[in-house]
Scaffold this motif. Structure first.
Motif: not given
Lengths: 162, 764
Positions: A39, A103, B27, B199, B248
């Protein structure tokens, strides 16, 4: 902008790509190779969500150029376990409740792998120091510490892993 | 209500856990659509300025640029949840550094960035009001000239730079002060805090050939986002589909933000467009917590009884109202702290400034007022020579007491948490070394409100699909809701597939906010499950030729109670074929907030209904202060929180722990560093959030004082633990060094000068 043909072993598979010099490893993994488990959470080196293992060492893939990974081995979260058989670290994170939004989790788990590969019996302080390069906003960290300890025990007891 | 449950109350692994840990969850930033373009926004460099001219000509010529939009491409509409004051792009003037003025969709992010630099904007700077105190002056620059004419669904009291002034009056304040033995007056300030979810905001919009819009986005409230896109752009709801991506983290900060601009770009370019915020953009263009100014005047009897409290609260909502009006109202409700006070007057103001728009953030409205109320409580305790525990116990709200609005509280566990925490801390035998101190804080806040619905259907193989409009932002809510369905249908958890957060496919939900999913959506799911169970039993009765009352459903079978060997599996009952007497198996459930009575005559400009449930908690800290550096070291923390019923204990603990650490950051070091309207620390280096090295040891006690309305007794969990750290630590500082901080965050520099000021030493 110069272009380069590079060869990187990603999760055990040799991948070839033609990249510009300024392509980030994170973007190669996500946009070109479709491995979106890594990510991006910040503007460079601040959060650790992009952590991958480069020859077993945790690095920020957002601060690594794809060309720098040429000839090296990368492990992303997709390579830590499989859907059929999770890695003990992944099992521990789920059992301990260490995943909330998820995340940051890939980065944290890979940093954990690097720690436990080098130090199978870390103290709490060593765990905290190993993970200080990863930010997590959801869990408050307590269950992550639990998970790392649980994973350490599982690995020491020889629970099978990749 | 203490039935034996198989799943409810047990530690259950997240149903989407494997997806999350293997990196397979999609996501917002992970959405890829064929041919998609990338968006970037040009943002105002001025806090307050007139826009004289915008020219996008040069930018449009850049190869790879496919669409540029400004206010000119936008219908002249304003939108907003409480007050319609927000344009999609700044029109005529900009009101904060970071306000979007134009946006570009291009083939790559790099090209979009380059295009921004080619857009020419001419500004004429205006005087700016960058602090609450500046904004409320009678001669302050007016930020919204047309405030009086903005549409609102509520009767708001608005004037000058104040977009909402909520007043609550109980009893007779002047009389109360006359009856008091002592009167205390203090002013407090708290800072802007960012949610700092890892996120960033991310959305992708695609418009099909029929003009139907699909939005994949990081929102906690898919239905609200759909409504706001519709309102902002004048497009009917039925043409918009919002799909909430795996979120997230949100903490309140992810509602509607980038979608209207993206829709415009997608419509103009004819291609899908994706936008992922930079971390810097998050600070400038997100929706952080309101900073505040609180003036508290309290009258007490010498035995510590609170007689009168006058509260003036100012919330800095930035350039637009957003959720600020709700924040202000809820802030007003608990501005007294978790106490009963005979005479009170609360004036809460939602104030515009030329700064980033503030919005919803976990426990909204509470941390500001609670900091003030709980710190002053300790000051009062000290002056009167009363123990901080005793003064709280004496004044705490208990069941049967009335809130300042006249609503009677029915199940509030604040006292239970105070007693539990004090017992664990061995409060009355506490010891402290030099520069060490103990502090406590108690809080109550509303939870669980607003409507919810759920749909449950049995698939043709006897498994189930649960449809919910709610978003799981990491709270494990999909798992909790699946547990409720599985529990009531008596099937394994793995037989429930959860479909969530799609405005086309899932039923309405108010949104994942306000600690409400377990409380409100849970019962809706339960109702659907019980109805479906009845349908299954009735169908089985007719197929098995027995009365319904003789049957039971358990473990994927319907069986005769008197002879369990005579049964039909769900997989058989579910068959959809001629000759099987097949029926559709589908049920819905709805949660409608129970009516609560209160005294409307006490409030003015207060757009909130009474709430159905209350979460409460107490925290006790032991700390040490280093007088040479002002640094606070946390030595011990005890957290006691009333959750009603812990449906999934490991998730409940995780929520309390996570909220607590955010509260710790709020207390000690988080905060926007402003220079006028400019933010000097818009990144994680300079805006530090707690890391693995900053986590103190805690003792956590979960108290289950059942809520009387919820079928499982559950109350909301997600927010309460964020509130006490600020005041509890401030009170511990007071205990340690004899002076109370009245400003957050309590950075070492501030504590250092607090100590020095007490010694009569001032900065050079």
């Amino acid at each position: 902008m110069s272009e380069h043909l590079i060869k990187i072993t990603v999760n055990g598979q040799v991948r070839e790509a033609k990249v510009t010099a300024n392509l980030l490893l994170a973007d190669l993994l996500r946009d070109e190779l479709g491995l979106t488990g890594t990510k991006k959470g910040c503007d460079g080196g601040e959060c650790g969500a992009c952590t991958v293992l480069l020859d077993g060492i945790p690095v920020y893939s957002c601060l690594t150029l794809a060309v720098q990974a040429d000839g090296h081995e990368i492990m992303t979260i997709e390579g830590l376990g499989t859907l059929e058989k999770l890695h003990p670290i992944q099992e521990a994170f789920l059992d301990a409740g260490a995943v909330q939004c998820g995340y940051c989790s890939a980065g944290v788990m890979l940093s954990t792998k690097a720690l436990l590969d080098e130090n199978p019996q870390p103290t709490e302080r060593e765990i905290r120091q190993a993970l200080v390069g990863n930010l997590c906003r959801c869990t408050g960290w307590y269950k992550i510490f639990d998970a790392v300890k649980q994973a350490a025990v599982a690995l020491r007891n020889g629970v099978a892993s990749q | 209500m203490e039935a034996v449950t198989k799943l409810i109350g047990k530690h259950v692994r997240l149903i989407d856990g494997v997806e999350l840990v293997t990196g397979n969850a999609i996501f917002g930033p992970d959405i890829y659509r064929p041919g998609m373009l990338f968006a970037k926004a040009l943002r105002s460099p001025y806090a307050h300025a007139r826009i004289k001219r915008i020219s996008t000509e040069k930018a449009e010529k850049l190869p790879g640029v496919k669409a540029i939009v400004t206010a000119e491409d936008t219908p002249n509409r304003l939108y907003g949840f409480w007050l319609r004051d927000l344009p999609v792009f700044a029109r005529e003037k900009v009101r904060y550094i970071g306000e979007p003025v134009a946006a570009v969709a291009a083939e790559t992010e790099d090209i979009a960035e380059k295009a921004l630099k080619l857009i020419e904007v001419e500004y004429e700077e205006l005087p700016a009001a960058v602090d609450i105190t500046e904004s409320i002056k009678p001669d302050a620059p007016i930020i919204h000239e047309n405030l009086a004419n903005y549409e609102a669904r509520y009767d708001l009291v608005r004037y000058g730079n104040i977009c909402s002034h909520s007043t609550i009056i109980k009893g007779d304040l002047e009389q109360g002060f006359k009856e008091s033995d002592y009167v205390f007056e203090h002013t407090f300030r708290t800072q802007t805090q960012h949610q700092a979810y890892i996120e960033p905001h991310a959305a992708t919009v695609e418009v099909d050939k029929m003009g139907r819009i699909t939005i994949w986005t990081t929102t906690q409230r898919v239905f609200l986002t759909r409504e706001q896109v519709s309102e902002a752009l004048g497009i009917p709801l039925s043409k918009i589909r919002v799909i909430g991506t795996k979120l997230g983290g949100g903490f309140g900060g992810k509602e509607t933000l980038l979608e209207p601009i993206l829709v415009l770009l997608a419509m103009k370019s004819g291609k899908p467009v994706k936008w992922v915020f930079t971390r810097e953009e998050e600070f400038f263009a997100g929706r952080p917590r309101h900073a505040s100014l609180v003036r508290l005047k309290t009258g007490v009897k010498k035995d510590g009884t609170l007689v009168a409290r006058k509260v003036e609260l100012y919330y800095d909502t930035g350039a637009y109202a957003d959720t600020g009006i709700g924040v202000t109202a809820i802030g007003a409700l608990f501005a007294l702290g978790p106490y009963k006070v005979q005479h009170a007057r609360i004036d809460a103001h939602c104030v515009y400034t030329n700064k980033v728009v503030a919005g919803a953030f976990r426990a909204y409205g509470n941390p500001q007022g609670s900091f003030a109320a709980e710190v002053q409580m300790d000051i009062i305790a000290r002056e009167l020579g009363i123990d901080p525990y005793e003064i709280r116990k004496k004044n705490l709200l208990v069941d049967g007491d009335e809130l300042v609005t006249g609503q009677i509280v029915k199940s509030v566990g604040a006292l239970e948490t105070l007693e539990a925490a004090a017992k664990r801390a061995d409060w009355f035998n506490r010891t402290a070394g030099p520069n060490e101190g103990w502090g406590m804080a108690v809080m109550i806040r509303p939870c669980g409100m607003f409507p919810a619905s759920a749909v449950l259907k049995m698939n043709e193989d006897g498994t189930f699909h649960l449809l919910t409009g709610s978003v799981d932002l990491g709270t494990g809510s999909r798992t909790t809701l699946a547990m409720v369905a599985a529990e009531e249908l008596k099937v394994p958890l793995s037989d429930i597939t959860v479909v969530s957060a799609d405005t086309d496919a899932t039923p309405y939900d108010y949104g994942t906010i306000a600690s409400r999913i377990a409380y409100a959506v849970g019962p809706a799911v339960r109702e659907a499950a019980l109805t479906l169970r009845t349908q299954i039993l009735e169908h089985a009765a007719s197929r098995m030729g027995v009365p319904v009352e003789a049957l039971e459903l358990d473990d994927r079978k319907v069986y005769l109670v008197d002879n369990p060997n005579y049964y039909m599996p769900l997989s058989t009952l579910a068959i959809q074929r001629p000759g099987y007497g097949s029926k559709p198996f589908i049920a819905h459930g709805r949660f409608i907030q129970p009516d609560e009575s209160w005294d409307k005559s006490r409030v003015r400009g207060y757009p909130m209904p009474p709430f159905p449930a209350y979460a409460s908690g107490t925290q006790i800290f032991k700390i040490r202060v280093d007088p040479e550096t002002g640094k606070i070291t946390v030595l011990k923390v005890i957290i006691a929180q009333d959750v009603g019923k812990a449906l999934n204990p490991i998730v409940v603990e995780g929520q309390i722990e996570g909220g607590f650490i955010q509260g710790l950051g709020y207390a000690l070091y988080e905060g926007y560093a402003y220079d006028g309207g400019d933010i000097k620390n818009p990144n994680f280096y300079d805006y530090p959030i707690p890391t693995s090295m900053d986590i103190p040891e805690i003792e956590l006690e979960i108290i289950e004082k059942a809520d009387k309305n919820n079928p499982y007794g559950a109350k909301g969990v997600g927010e309460a633990s964020l509130v006490p750290p600020g005041p509890a630590i401030a009170n511990a500082v007071r205990d340690a060094v004899g002076v109370s901080p009245t400003e957050l965050p309590m950075t070492p520099e501030r504590i250092y000068w607090l100590i020095k000021n007490k010694e009569g030493i001032k900065p050079a």
